[in-house]
Design an enzyme around this catalytic site. Sequence first.
Site, PDB file in Angstrom:
ATOM      1  N   ILE A 441       0.821  -1.215   0.000  1.00  0.00           N
ATOM      2  CA  ILE A 441       0.000   0.000   0.000  1.00  0.00           C
ATOM      3  C   ILE A 441       0.857   1.267   0.000  1.00  0.00           C
ATOM      4  CG2 ILE A 441      -1.950   1.146   1.175  1.00  0.00           C
ATOM      5  CD1 ILE A 441      -2.550  -1.614  -0.057  1.00  0.00           C
ATOM      6  N   GLU A 494       8.069   5.442   1.210  1.00  0.00           N
ATOM      7  CA  GLU A 494       7.596   6.622   1.961  1.00  0.00           C
ATOM      8  C   GLU A 494       8.435   6.985   3.191  1.00  0.00           C
ATOM      9  OE1 GLU A 494       3.301   6.596   2.689  1.00  0.00           O
ATOM     10  OE2 GLU A 494       2.923   5.535   0.822  1.00  0.00           O
ATOM     11  N   ARG A 525      -3.127   9.663  22.412  1.00  0.00           N
ATOM     12  CA  ARG A 525      -2.661   9.999  21.079  1.00  0.00           C
ATOM     13  C   ARG A 525      -3.191  11.353  20.624  1.00  0.00           C
ATOM     14  NH1 ARG A 525      -1.253   6.879  16.433  1.00  0.00           N
ATOM     15  NH2 ARG A 525      -1.151   4.958  17.629  1.00  0.00           N
ATOM     16  N   HIS A 651      -6.604   3.812  -2.717  1.00  0.00           N
ATOM     17  CA  HIS A 651      -6.623   2.931  -1.545  1.00  0.00           C
ATOM     18  C   HIS A 651      -7.567   3.503  -0.495  1.00  0.00           C
ATOM     19  CE1 HIS A 651      -5.356   0.691   1.975  1.00  0.00           C
ATOM     20  NE2 HIS A 651      -5.081   1.828   2.577  1.00  0.00           N
ATOM     21  N   HIS A 704      -2.111  -4.306  11.538  1.00  0.00           N
ATOM     22  CA  HIS A 704      -2.038  -3.876  12.934  1.00  0.00           C
ATOM     23  C   HIS A 704      -1.841  -5.045  13.886  1.00  0.00           C
ATOM     24  CE1 HIS A 704      -2.772   0.236  12.101  1.00  0.00           C
ATOM     25  NE2 HIS A 704      -3.937   0.013  11.537  1.00  0.00           N
ATOM     26  N   CYS A 736      -3.142  -2.303   4.564  1.00  0.00           N
ATOM     27  CA  CYS A 736      -2.810  -0.879   4.623  1.00  0.00           C
ATOM     28  C   CYS A 736      -1.284  -0.771   4.579  1.00  0.00           C
ATOM     29  CB  CYS A 736      -3.410  -0.269   5.897  1.00  0.00           C
ATOM     30  SG  CYS A 736      -3.393   1.534   5.931  1.00  0.00           S
TER      31      CYS A 736
HETATM   32  N1  GLN Z   1       0.085   5.033   1.308  1.00  0.00           N
HETATM   33  C1  GLN Z   1      -0.207   5.130   2.702  1.00  0.00           C
HETATM   34  C2  GLN Z   1       0.685   4.163   3.471  1.00  0.00           C
HETATM   35  O1  GLN Z   1       0.973   3.142   2.989  1.00  0.00           O
HETATM   36  C3  GLN Z   1      -1.654   4.832   2.999  1.00  0.00           C
HETATM   37  C4  GLN Z   1      -1.985   5.006   4.468  1.00  0.00           C
HETATM   38  C5  GLN Z   1      -3.472   4.961   4.814  1.00  0.00           C
HETATM   39  O2  GLN Z   1      -4.261   4.352   4.153  1.00  0.00           O
HETATM   40  N2  GLN Z   1      -3.859   5.589   5.885  1.00  0.00           N
HETATM   41  O3  GLN Z   1       1.080   4.406   4.579  1.00  0.00           O
HETATM   42 ZN    ZN Z   2      -4.953   2.343   4.585  1.00  0.00          ZN
END
Ligand code: GLN
Ligand code: ZN
Length: 761
Positions: A441, A494, A525, A651, A704, A736
């Site tokens: 992702i 990223e 948080r 996404h 997660h 994710c």
């Molecule tokens: N591209 C983002 C990542 O991989 C997407 C994060 C998200 O969906 N909140 O972190």
């Molecule tokens: Zn996500």
Amino acid sequence: MAIATNLGFPRLGANRELKQAVESYWAGKVTEESLLRTGAIIRRDNWLVQQKAGIDHVPSNDFSLYDQVLDTTAMLGAVPERYGHESGLVSLETYFAMARGTIGDDEIPSVPAMDMTKWFDTNYHYIVPELEIGMKFKLSSTKVVDEFIEARDMGVATRPVLLGPVTYLLLSKTNDPKQDPLAMLESILPVYEIVLKQLAAEGAEWVQIDEPMLGMDLDDRKRSAFGLSFARLSSATSSLKLLAAIYFSDLRDNLRTALALQVAGIHIDLVRGVEQLDEMMAKLPANMVLSLGLVDGRNIWKTDLTKATDLATKAVSTLSSDRVMIGPSCSLLHCPVDLNLEVGLDSQMRSWMAFAKQKVREIAVIAAVAGTRGIGAEALLAENAAAMKSRRESSLIHNPLVEARTAALTEEMHVRTSPYEERRALQRQSFKLPDFPTTTIGSFPQTPAIRKARVSLRKGSMTATAYQKFLKKEIETVVRFQEEIGLDVLVHGEAERNDMVEYFGEQLEGYMSTTNGWVQSFGTRAVKPPIIFGDISRPKPMTVTWAAYAQSLTEKPVKGMLTGPITMLEWSFVRDDQPRRDTCRQLALAIRDEVLDLEKSGIRMIQVDEPALREGLPLHQADWVDYLAWAVECFKLSVAGVTDRTQIHTHMCYADFNDIIESIGEMDADVISLEASRSGMELLSAFGEYQYPNQIGPGVYDIHSPRQPSSEEMKDLICKALEVLRADQLWVNPDCGLKTQSWAQARASLANMVDAAKSLR
Ligand code: GLN
Ligand code: ZN
């Protein structure tokens, strides 16, 4: 002069002291006593600040060690069985166990936390009450009364805040889906009655009962629950005055219900629904007070005091001053604490803004001058008017080029050149991907080293050149890793992004970041949303260097990675001087520029993330159509400039897509990846029924969870997806981004995932 009130104050402390204290307590580094002392200091500071600012009704019980809904659960003794709470007061240990679960050891098994979900349309998350059939409710916390006494003893007569019983129930879930939580109203009311009696005995005058659910779409049965509930609560004591607080929305069809409540006052949100004021005033029973939510509790802009005092004056002359309260639209929980803690802020921009501390002052000023035509506050009002004027006219805000560009948008700019089927054929030729192509992702683990490098750059102990070199090394590691493990479509990882919105916010014109603008997101948080203050434009490429560098290292396609316009909008503080749609269009154009630059640099797949599309839905269903229309239009505007051969991905995650599936279809992304593993692919049924035509990558593992699912498990999930989708539609990816995972976790899970896809081929 009207009554100055507040509905709630931020509680993490101006420097997030509570976060520190609670997390140290969890880590066993400080005692319970020390944690409670920190809480008391924050409460004291907050009360005194508000008192000093001139607030007549200062709230208490707006403080929380974790969440106000969880506090209500503790008050009611509504502790789910698995936490082993027997009777008596809910201990701190049980309280945090409900919030976070417990780890367990050799003897005691671990216990999962209660669910958490978004508080209405804010970015605050509350702990969802879990009601069990036959649950016995019994007053199990002394917090409400304790905090009232604590304030009283320091000379502050507060207005305690309680989450109302009906909203509490409507936000909860039951262990038997056939059981209606509202059926438990009769059982929880006695606990509320005891608390109200105790407060009255301690000398409370007003109690604020938060019932934001009364602003939502309701059927008659739900509506009537409010009448019943307030009738009971107000007859609990004769000396207390109850204020029903409704916020986040206008009352619409519930206006009559609200006016018929047995309460001494009603609070309405005039930031979200100024149109309801006249009708409310005309129909307000003579014994009721009206509380005007005039100061925006959800944003960081200064209130236009001329406008606000005009409304307040109108109310005072219609109702008389002792029947008018002035307050924020909702609790100030949703804005940062103190503008004065911002360093390095442009002075003009500072003059346009107000955080919680400044907002309580605004409330006091509005209340003081209501009905007086501003006599005595001329200088203050003039200063405010000057700030408003400077903001309206500032060249920092208005960029004629951007305004010309949005004015010249055409229909064509929103649609891809060819329909999906034709694009699909061309893309197949150019990518030659195997069946069940694998990808991720976007983000890879954000290691301590990456964070450290970012901090060093900011502090100046690392040069920009050294930082660039560091990032290139990271990208190379991520690319080599993906090749080695056999993924088909790669990403750059990223590593350069602190946050998927802030990173872009920092590079776009019209956006600014704060240094201390923290807002509680859940528990300990906090997030620091960037601020959109002016017309948005993109001065130069934001991600091209990194994506292109990654692509230069490999023969496989590298997917460029951007945050979409709706998500940028949703997760920022936004302008209040133009419709959200207009701001979103500007964001879409800025992202479009980036998409086209990525394409030009040789990136042939581009993912534009829109995880916040679903959460942007308005609270009233009647407003959905309009929102979805412009949201989809903005997404399309951001991506539709590319050629047919460039593949557009999007996404989304952690939401229920059933009710927006048509809009997802209209977005016409070539590929969408979704979080789906937690529901065991159930959410795909919507895509199946809708006959979603384009490609789709339902997540095959929960990023997660610390557990690594086997490739068999993932294969089973893909097979489940195949029951509703065609094989030639399916991609294989995690739920994710991987930024919160460790490398060991990412390695193990991705290897299994690639295995699963290969064995299906
Ligand atoms: N591209 C983002 C990542 O991989 C997407 C994060 C998200 O969906 N909140 O972190
Ligand atoms: Zn996500």
